[in-house]
Design a protein around this motif. Structure first.
Motif, PDB file in Angstrom:
ATOM      1  N   GLY A 224       0.832  -1.208   0.000  1.00  6.69           N
ATOM      2  CA  GLY A 224       0.000   0.000   0.000  1.00  6.69           C
ATOM      3  C   GLY A 224       0.860   1.249   0.000  1.00  6.69           C
ATOM      4  N   VAL A 225       0.290   2.356  -0.494  1.00  9.03           N
ATOM      5  CA  VAL A 225       1.054   3.602  -0.579  1.00  9.03           C
ATOM      6  C   VAL A 225       0.398   4.650   0.311  1.00  9.03           C
ATOM      7  N   PHE A 226       1.186   5.229   1.222  1.00  8.98           N
ATOM      8  CA  PHE A 226       0.683   6.338   2.022  1.00  8.98           C
ATOM      9  C   PHE A 226       1.194   7.645   1.436  1.00  8.98           C
ATOM     10  N   ARG A 227       0.279   8.612   1.222  1.00 12.86           N
ATOM     11  CA  ARG A 227       0.686   9.917   0.675  1.00 12.86           C
ATOM     12  C   ARG A 227       0.264  11.003   1.627  1.00 12.86           C
ATOM     13  N   LYS A 228       1.215  11.843   2.036  1.00 10.63           N
ATOM     14  CA  LYS A 228       0.875  12.932   2.943  1.00 10.63           C
ATOM     15  C   LYS A 228       0.490  14.151   2.113  1.00 10.63           C
ATOM     16  N   ALA A 229      -0.777  14.479   2.124  1.00  6.40           N
ATOM     17  CA  ALA A 229      -1.252  15.630   1.344  1.00  6.40           C
ATOM     18  C   ALA A 229      -2.603  16.045   1.881  1.00  6.40           C
ATOM     19  N   GLU A 230      -2.883  17.331   1.772  1.00  4.44           N
ATOM     20  CA  GLU A 230      -4.196  17.829   2.213  1.00  4.44           C
ATOM     21  C   GLU A 230      -5.135  17.886   1.019  1.00  4.44           C
ATOM     22  N   ALA A 231      -6.255  17.202   1.104  1.00  2.00           N
ATOM     23  CA  ALA A 231      -7.230  17.242   0.002  1.00  2.00           C
ATOM     24  C   ALA A 231      -8.021  18.543   0.099  1.00  2.00           C
ATOM     25  N   THR A 232      -8.205  19.198  -1.036  1.00  2.00           N
ATOM     26  CA  THR A 232      -8.951  20.458  -1.021  1.00  2.00           C
ATOM     27  C   THR A 232     -10.269  20.346  -1.794  1.00  2.00           C
ATOM     28  N   GLY A 233     -10.436  19.303  -2.567  1.00  2.00           N
ATOM     29  CA  GLY A 233     -11.679  19.153  -3.308  1.00  2.00           C
ATOM     30  C   GLY A 233     -11.657  17.905  -4.177  1.00  2.00           C
ATOM     31  N   ILE A 234     -12.802  17.666  -4.813  1.00  2.00           N
ATOM     32  CA  ILE A 234     -12.944  16.462  -5.636  1.00  2.00           C
ATOM     33  C   ILE A 234     -13.227  16.884  -7.080  1.00  2.00           C
ATOM     34  N   GLU A 235     -12.516  16.291  -8.006  1.00  2.00           N
ATOM     35  CA  GLU A 235     -12.787  16.550  -9.430  1.00  2.00           C
ATOM     36  C   GLU A 235     -13.724  15.461  -9.930  1.00  2.00           C
ATOM     37  N   MET A 236     -14.846  15.880 -10.497  1.00  2.00           N
ATOM     38  CA  MET A 236     -15.848  14.892 -10.897  1.00  2.00           C
ATOM     39  C   MET A 236     -15.707  14.531 -12.374  1.00  2.00           C
ATOM     40  N   GLY A 237     -15.873  13.253 -12.663  1.00  2.00           N
ATOM     41  CA  GLY A 237     -15.969  12.795 -14.046  1.00  2.00           C
ATOM     42  C   GLY A 237     -17.396  12.329 -14.298  1.00  2.00           C
ATOM     43  N   GLN A 269     -20.699  16.555   0.930  1.00  2.00           N
ATOM     44  CA  GLN A 269     -21.545  17.576   0.290  1.00  2.00           C
ATOM     45  C   GLN A 269     -21.162  17.752  -1.174  1.00  2.00           C
ATOM     46  N   GLU A 270     -19.853  17.771  -1.451  1.00  2.00           N
ATOM     47  CA  GLU A 270     -19.406  17.895  -2.850  1.00  2.00           C
ATOM     48  C   GLU A 270     -19.940  16.741  -3.683  1.00  2.00           C
ATOM     49  N   LEU A 271     -20.150  15.595  -3.010  1.00  2.02           N
ATOM     50  CA  LEU A 271     -20.642  14.415  -3.729  1.00  2.02           C
ATOM     51  C   LEU A 271     -22.162  14.333  -3.699  1.00  2.02           C
ATOM     52  N   GLY A 272     -22.790  15.429  -3.268  1.00  3.68           N
ATOM     53  CA  GLY A 272     -24.254  15.514  -3.324  1.00  3.68           C
ATOM     54  C   GLY A 272     -24.949  14.858  -2.144  1.00  3.68           C
ATOM     55  N   VAL A 273     -24.220  14.576  -1.062  1.00  3.42           N
ATOM     56  CA  VAL A 273     -24.821  13.906   0.089  1.00  3.42           C
ATOM     57  C   VAL A 273     -24.726  14.827   1.304  1.00  3.42           C
ATOM     58  N   SER A 274     -25.890  15.107   1.905  1.00  4.90           N
ATOM     59  CA  SER A 274     -25.891  16.000   3.049  1.00  4.90           C
ATOM     60  C   SER A 274     -26.147  15.178   4.311  1.00  4.90           C
ATOM     61  N   VAL A 275     -25.166  15.151   5.197  1.00  9.84           N
ATOM     62  CA  VAL A 275     -25.272  14.331   6.413  1.00  9.84           C
ATOM     63  C   VAL A 275     -25.130  15.246   7.628  1.00  9.84           C
ATOM     64  N   PRO A 276     -26.028  15.115   8.624  1.00  6.52           N
ATOM     65  CA  PRO A 276     -25.896  15.955   9.827  1.00  6.52           C
ATOM     66  C   PRO A 276     -24.740  15.471  10.697  1.00  6.52           C
ATOM     67  N   LEU A 277     -23.559  15.919  10.360  1.00  9.97           N
ATOM     68  CA  LEU A 277     -22.348  15.465  11.044  1.00  9.97           C
ATOM     69  C   LEU A 277     -21.727  16.654  11.750  1.00  9.97           C
ATOM     70  N   GLU A 278     -21.553  16.557  13.065  1.00  6.58           N
ATOM     71  CA  GLU A 278     -20.952  17.649  13.834  1.00  6.58           C
ATOM     72  C   GLU A 278     -19.861  17.086  14.725  1.00  6.58           C
ATOM     73  N   SER A 279     -19.039  17.984  15.221  1.00  7.04           N
ATOM     74  CA  SER A 279     -18.007  17.558  16.163  1.00  7.04           C
ATOM     75  C   SER A 279     -18.568  17.561  17.582  1.00  7.04           C
ATOM     76  N   ALA A 280     -18.516  16.403  18.230  1.00  6.18           N
ATOM     77  CA  ALA A 280     -18.766  16.342  19.678  1.00  6.18           C
ATOM     78  C   ALA A 280     -17.374  16.262  20.289  1.00  6.18           C
ATOM     79  N   ARG A 281     -16.855  17.442  20.636  1.00  7.51           N
ATOM     80  CA  ARG A 281     -15.454  17.488  21.059  1.00  7.51           C
ATOM     81  C   ARG A 281     -15.261  16.758  22.384  1.00  7.51           C
TER      82      ARG A 281
END
Ligand code: FAD
Length: 421
Positions: A224-237, A269-281
């Motif tokens: 497996g390959v681990f890549r350290k990078a911050e994702a900023t968005g999704i490109e749709m095909g 959300q970018e993938l069209g799915v809205s989920v009520p997800l919040e942080s319970a710190r």
């Protein structure tokens, strides 16, 4: 079990976004199935919320966060800044839609249904961890000591009976423990504790971050390959996501697993799915040079905090704080656990401490989202595991592998669909 080597050829490539315990388990399970897996995280594996939890793998605690009587507790949540569950005022307006849904989950009927749905996953937790931890040769990271709930006096223990009854109703082994037995099990415990319940089938890890690191190392050893990078968005095909945009370039994607904990919301959300997800710190306080020893995790059932003996010291963990993802941590909430723990274990010095805060990815019904996207067949969701994310990491990985391999998943995934709201 993974399919045998002769059937694995041609599984193709799959990218897992998020290397918390959930994403790392997904990556390892998929790699074992013969996929070419890339695991992406802006940090090192297990460094986020998965690093700082109480370490409990709670095979037998089906207990949603929303339970009957929750509505009555709301004023105290707002007014008592020292409570175990608080809402920070200034974030209240933004939190209201989530809170409303959360309170609606607190009826007796919904609580029971949500506990049942948790239990369906919890039933598989032991086997799932055994499978992945053995594959990684990381058995030394786990301790099989059960989980001990402790109470001062019969009245507090009676208050906990309904919770223990809930566990028993769902087939969990719960042993009532008297004062003498408590002394034998945990000699360091304050003698004011007179009642307890022991759940022998629970286990724990001595270092949740290192557990994720060890699973990630095994994943890399298997190719497996681990890549350290911050994702900023999704490109749709045309057929769904075709690349992840990251701070270090675009990463092409054949199939995508979204496992970024509480940060999954915006990608969903970018993938069209809205989920009520919040942080319970939640917070922990590490006691780094303690000489007091306990034999396994102890949870004060009334004051809602756990003490876990970890390889780096004793960890006090608990507190639920509803605020926002970007609100500054209030480390007083971590420090508040020290006097409680000194009261529990009178010999505790608490001289050298280190506080921490993390984000439980919380959905109002305390159930995760685990599914193949209904919109995009090349996308899988594995997030929202709330207070049980460490517990459910391995089984989630195996379920995502079932889905990606086109097998009937070993658990009926209907309760964990993203469109259940
Ligand atoms: C105080 C406390 C005590 C807890 N105790 C327990 C316990 O005893 N037992 C239990 O089962 N659970 C416990 N939990 C809950 C558990 O820790 C979480 O549910 C679990 O860690 C969630 O794992 P995850 O992999 O989904 O998320 P995370 O660990 O948050 O991992 C998500 C990863 O995604 C990465 N990421 C996010 N956005 C991006 C991006 N844009 N680009 C790249 N990478 C990104 C992050 O860097 C992170 O590594 C506790 C939680 C807290 C706070």
């Amino acid at each position: 079990m993974p399919t045998d080597a002769s059937n694995r050829a041609g599984r193709g490539a799959i990218t897992v976004l998020g290397a918390g315990i959930v994403g790392t388990c997904c990556a390892l399970a998929l790699q074992r199935e013969g996929f070419s897996v890339t695991l992406i995280d802006r940090d090192t594996p297990g460094a986020g919320t998965s690093s700082g939890n109480a370490g409990l793998i709670q095979t037998g605690t089906p207990m949603p966060m929303a339970t009957p009587g929750m509505l009555r507790k709301v004023p105290a949540m707002l007014l008592d800044p020292k409570g175990s569950l608080v809402i920070r005022w200034r974030y209240l307006p933004r939190l209201l839609p989530w809170l409303w849904r959360f309170l609606r989950q607190s009826s007796a009927r919904r609580t029971e249904a949500n506990a049942r749905a948790q239990m369906r996953l919890l039933d598989h937790v032991g086997d799932a961890y055994r499978e992945l931890v053995r594959a990684a040769g990381a058995e030394d990271m786990l301790r099989h000591k059960g989980l001990l709930f402790v109470y001062r006096g019969a009245a507090d223990a009676r208050d906990a009976e309904w919770e223990m009854d809930m566990f028993r109703r769902h087939g969990v082994r719960v042993d009532a423990v008297g004062a003498d037995e408590l002394r034998q099990m945990e000699p360091a415990l304050n003698r004011d504790y007179t009642h307890g319940f022991h759940l022998p089938d629970c286990f724990y890890t001595v270092d949740p971050k290192h557990l994720a690191e060890r699973l990630a190392e095994a994943f890399e050893k298997m190719g497996g390959v681990f890549r350290k990078a911050e994702a900023t968005g999704i490109e749709m095909g045309e057929a769904g996501p075709r690349a992840l945009r990251t701070t270090s370039g675009t990463v092409p994607v054949e199939r995508l697993v979204l496992a970024a904990g509480v940060f999954s919301k915006k990608f969903a959300q970018e993938l069209g799915v809205s989920v009520p997800l919040e942080s319970a710190r939640g917070y922990h306080l590490m006691l780094l040079d303690e000489t007091v020893r306990i034999n396994g995790p102890v949870l004060d059932g009334k004051r809602h905090f756990a003490v876990t003996p970890m390889s780096g010291g004793l960890r006090l963990a608990g507190m639920v704080e509803l605020a926002s993802l970007d609100a500054a941590p209030n480390y007083e909430r971590a420090e508040m656990m020290l006097p409680l723990a000194q009261d529990m274990l009178p010999a505790l010095k608490g001289a050298k401490t280190r506080p921490w805060m993390g984000h439980r990815p919380m959905i109002p019904d305390s159930l995760p989202v685990i599914e193949r996207s209904r919109r995009h067949a090349n996308t899988y969701f594995a997030f929202g595991h709330g207070q049980l994310g460490l517990t459910l990491g391995a089984i989630t990985g195996l379920l995502i592998a079932d889905l990606a391999c086109g097998r009937e998943p070993r658990v009926d995934l209907t309760p964990y669909r993203s469109d259940r709201f």
